[in-house]
Design a protein around this motif. Structure first.
Motif, PDB file in Angstrom:
ATOM      1  N   GLY A 262       0.805  -1.208   0.000  1.00 51.27           N
ATOM      2  CA  GLY A 262       0.000   0.000   0.000  1.00 51.27           C
ATOM      3  C   GLY A 262       0.836   1.255   0.000  1.00 51.27           C
ATOM      4  O   GLY A 262       0.549   2.211   0.729  1.00 51.27           O
ATOM      5  N   LEU A 263       1.914   1.286  -0.789  1.00 49.99           N
ATOM      6  CA  LEU A 263       2.790   2.456  -0.819  1.00 49.99           C
ATOM      7  C   LEU A 263       1.969   3.714  -1.095  1.00 49.99           C
ATOM      8  O   LEU A 263       1.095   3.734  -1.955  1.00 49.99           O
ATOM      9  CB  LEU A 263       3.864   2.283  -1.888  1.00 49.99           C
ATOM     10  CG  LEU A 263       4.884   1.161  -1.641  1.00 49.99           C
ATOM     11  CD1 LEU A 263       5.847   1.057  -2.819  1.00 49.99           C
ATOM     12  CD2 LEU A 263       5.651   1.397  -0.352  1.00 49.99           C
ATOM     13  N   SER A 264       2.284   4.758  -0.353  1.00 49.69           N
ATOM     14  CA  SER A 264       1.550   6.009  -0.493  1.00 49.69           C
ATOM     15  C   SER A 264       2.456   7.153  -0.914  1.00 49.69           C
ATOM     16  O   SER A 264       2.160   7.876  -1.849  1.00 49.69           O
ATOM     17  CB  SER A 264       0.861   6.362   0.837  1.00 49.69           C
ATOM     18  OG  SER A 264       0.202   7.602   0.755  1.00 49.69           O
ATOM     19  N   SER A 265       3.571   7.324  -0.227  1.00 46.07           N
ATOM     20  CA  SER A 265       4.527   8.375  -0.578  1.00 46.07           C
ATOM     21  C   SER A 265       5.931   7.929  -0.195  1.00 46.07           C
ATOM     22  O   SER A 265       6.526   8.456   0.751  1.00 46.07           O
ATOM     23  CB  SER A 265       4.173   9.686   0.127  1.00 46.07           C
ATOM     24  OG  SER A 265       5.010  10.739  -0.321  1.00 46.07           O
ATOM     25  N   PRO A 266       6.503   6.933  -0.905  1.00 44.86           N
ATOM     26  CA  PRO A 266       7.846   6.447  -0.565  1.00 44.86           C
ATOM     27  C   PRO A 266       8.870   7.562  -0.716  1.00 44.86           C
ATOM     28  O   PRO A 266       8.860   8.303  -1.695  1.00 44.86           O
ATOM     29  CB  PRO A 266       8.075   5.321  -1.571  1.00 44.86           C
ATOM     30  CG  PRO A 266       7.162   5.623  -2.713  1.00 44.86           C
ATOM     31  CD  PRO A 266       5.963   6.280  -2.113  1.00 44.86           C
ATOM     32  N   SER A 267       9.760   7.671   0.266  1.00 44.61           N
ATOM     33  CA  SER A 267      10.670   8.822   0.291  1.00 44.61           C
ATOM     34  C   SER A 267      12.129   8.441   0.423  1.00 44.61           C
ATOM     35  O   SER A 267      12.987   9.328   0.470  1.00 44.61           O
ATOM     36  CB  SER A 267      10.286   9.742   1.457  1.00 44.61           C
ATOM     37  OG  SER A 267      10.316   9.022   2.675  1.00 44.61           O
TER      38      SER A 267
ATOM     39  N   GLY B 151       3.671   8.521   3.741  1.00 50.01           N
ATOM     40  CA  GLY B 151       2.226   8.583   3.633  1.00 50.01           C
ATOM     41  C   GLY B 151       1.485   7.467   4.321  1.00 50.01           C
ATOM     42  O   GLY B 151       0.268   7.494   4.421  1.00 50.01           O
ATOM     43  N   LEU B 152       2.189   6.443   4.823  1.00 49.37           N
ATOM     44  CA  LEU B 152       1.537   5.318   5.485  1.00 49.37           C
ATOM     45  C   LEU B 152       1.378   5.605   6.972  1.00 49.37           C
ATOM     46  O   LEU B 152       2.313   6.051   7.632  1.00 49.37           O
ATOM     47  CB  LEU B 152       2.349   4.039   5.297  1.00 49.37           C
ATOM     48  CG  LEU B 152       2.380   3.461   3.874  1.00 49.37           C
ATOM     49  CD1 LEU B 152       3.276   2.237   3.825  1.00 49.37           C
ATOM     50  CD2 LEU B 152       0.988   3.107   3.392  1.00 49.37           C
ATOM     51  N   GLY B 153       0.201   5.325   7.506  1.00 45.65           N
ATOM     52  CA  GLY B 153      -0.035   5.589   8.914  1.00 45.65           C
ATOM     53  C   GLY B 153      -0.057   7.082   9.187  1.00 45.65           C
ATOM     54  O   GLY B 153      -0.130   7.919   8.282  1.00 45.65           O
TER      55      GLY B 153
END
Length: 435
Positions: A254-259, A275-277
């Motif tokens: 569920g990647l949201s905003s990998p940084s 972006g997770l949690g």
């Protein structure tokens, strides 16, 4: 100073897609009359994720040695030291793995960007090779230093001033000392050789805002894209590695905003996803993109984050180090379980001398095969064991066994080791009642 874009560019949280790593085993109880029936079953095993446990931490807010102000990216060098981008203090700090402060880079010998601009403004990306410490400044571009921290050169872009960086962030280095820079707003990755000379660029319509880069031993390039909410994998397609082709796009976990991007010795890929949690989580993927681990919760306690950002992996131990930007600290985490996870499906009842069917399985993170066996116990005593040898993993299987045990209550459990010799994570045994 310019503001870090990760908060403003972070997309909405996406639905978590759990990747199941299912590996099944052939099992049986060692006694005369064992029959080997192994029909495959379509059902998947329960999800298996590795467990990482909090180990230690160091840092804290401030301007002194070992303190941080807006901690962004972290990475390990070939010397085994950890390097951290102390962004608002405009410096790179070097540490031992236990947090002992070693050095500051970029202050005593600052980069000269030209036009009267001397020193870091907002260093963020770091990559370390045998000969250089490479640092990406969000406001300017790429600077490189010798092993002792002496500034050696800089680049404002591949063809400045006609073609310059635009809000670059992450960096990665390959085995040949070439460095790769995530040129965020230009939606590309730029490659420089070990001397700092521009080589080529990696572009693709799937690249929207690349913010971090990692390169494995075979030259495969992994790019974290914070807007695309995924990790993109590029492989070199020319002998000189001056052209790259997109070979995979991952959004597992569920990647949201990998940084961030970090690679371990096995080629597994770690990313800090902001972006997770509520405060970000760490996601670990296998070389094929399967979800292996996912952890992190909001808070200021041990093992918690206020705004997770940078991730690095100790090449010697495999421990994961995680930078918490807003708490200005680095925490380390140790992998608890490396082997397969075993399952005994149900409580069973059988008459003495009759056949009973065991349903069993092993979910394992990487290996395609494992060595497995079933053990029947009564209290602490082992009443039956069958060594099943090397078994192909897949899904739930069954095994028919003729029970010759005396009447009474027993337990049956599944045991296994993977190809690396790592023991299983025992989920639990089930009851076996003999009437």
């Amino acid at each position: 100073m310019l503001q870090h874009p990760l908060r403003t560019l972070r997309p909405a949280f996406t639905t978590i897609r759990t990747v199941l790593v299912a590996l099944a085993l052939v099992l049986g109880v060692g006694a005369a009359g064992v029959s080997f029936a192994q029909p495959a079953a379509a059902a998947s095993l329960p999800s298996y994720l590795q467990t990482y446990q909090y180990a230690s931490q160091f840092g804290g807010p401030g301007t002194g040695n070992g303190q941080f102000d807006y901690l962004t990216q972290i990475t390990f060098g070939p010397n085994g030291h950890l390097y951290a981008a102390d962004t608002h203090n405009a410096r790179i700090q070097e540490f031992m793995t236990d947090g002992m402060f070693m050095d500051i880079i970029g202050v005593a010998s600052p980069p000269d960007w030209g036009g009267g601009h001397v020193g870091f403004d907002q260093p963020q990306g770091i990559a370390v090779s045998a000969d250089h410490v490479w640092a990406v400044d969000y406001s300017y571009g790429l600077a490189w230093f010798g092993p002792t921290g002496t500034w050696q050169g800089m680049s404002l872009g591949p063809n400045a001033p006609a073609d310059t960086f635009s809000l670059p962030q992450g960096a990665g280095v390959d085995s040949g000392g070439n460095v790769y820079v995530a040129d965020g707003s230009n939606a590309r990755v730029l490659k420089y050789d070990a001397s700092g000379a521009y080589v080529c660029q990696i572009t693709n319509t799937a690249l929207l805002n690349p913010v971090a880069v990692g390169v494995n031993a075979s030259g495969t390039v992994y790019v974290a894209d914070s807007i695309g909410s995924d990790i993109l994998r590029f492989a070199p397609t020319s002998p000189a590695a001056t052209a790259y082709t997109l070979t995979a796009t991952w959004s597992a976990g569920g990647l949201s905003s990998p940084s961030s991007i970090a690679l371990d010795a096995a080629g597994d890929v770690f990313t800090g996803d902001t972006g997770l949690g509520e405060a970000g989580q760490v996601v670990k993927l296998s070389p094929s993109g399967k979800l292996l681990a996912r952890w992190g919760s909001a808070g200021a306690g041990d093992g918690q984050f206020t705004y997770l950002l940078g991730v690095a992996v100790d090449p010697a131990t495999g421990d994961a180090y995680v930078g918490d930007r807003d708490a200005d600290r680095i925490q380390s985490f140790h992998l608890l379980d490396q082997g397969p996870k075993t399952y005994a499906s149900a409580n069973l009842v059988v008459k003495k001398g009759k056949a009973v069917t065991f349903k069993y399985g092993v979910a394992e993170d990487v290996s395609a095969k494992a060595s497995a066996w079933i053990r029947v116990t009564k209290g602490a005593a082992v009443k039956g064991t069958v060594n099943l040898g090397s078994v192909q993993c897949g899904s739930w299987l069954t095994k028919k066994w003729t029970c010759k045990l005396a009447k009474g209550s027993y337990r049956w459990s599944v045991y296994a080791t993977d190809q690396g010799g790592n023991p299983q994570v025992l989920v639990g045994s089930k009851a076996l009642t003999v009437k």
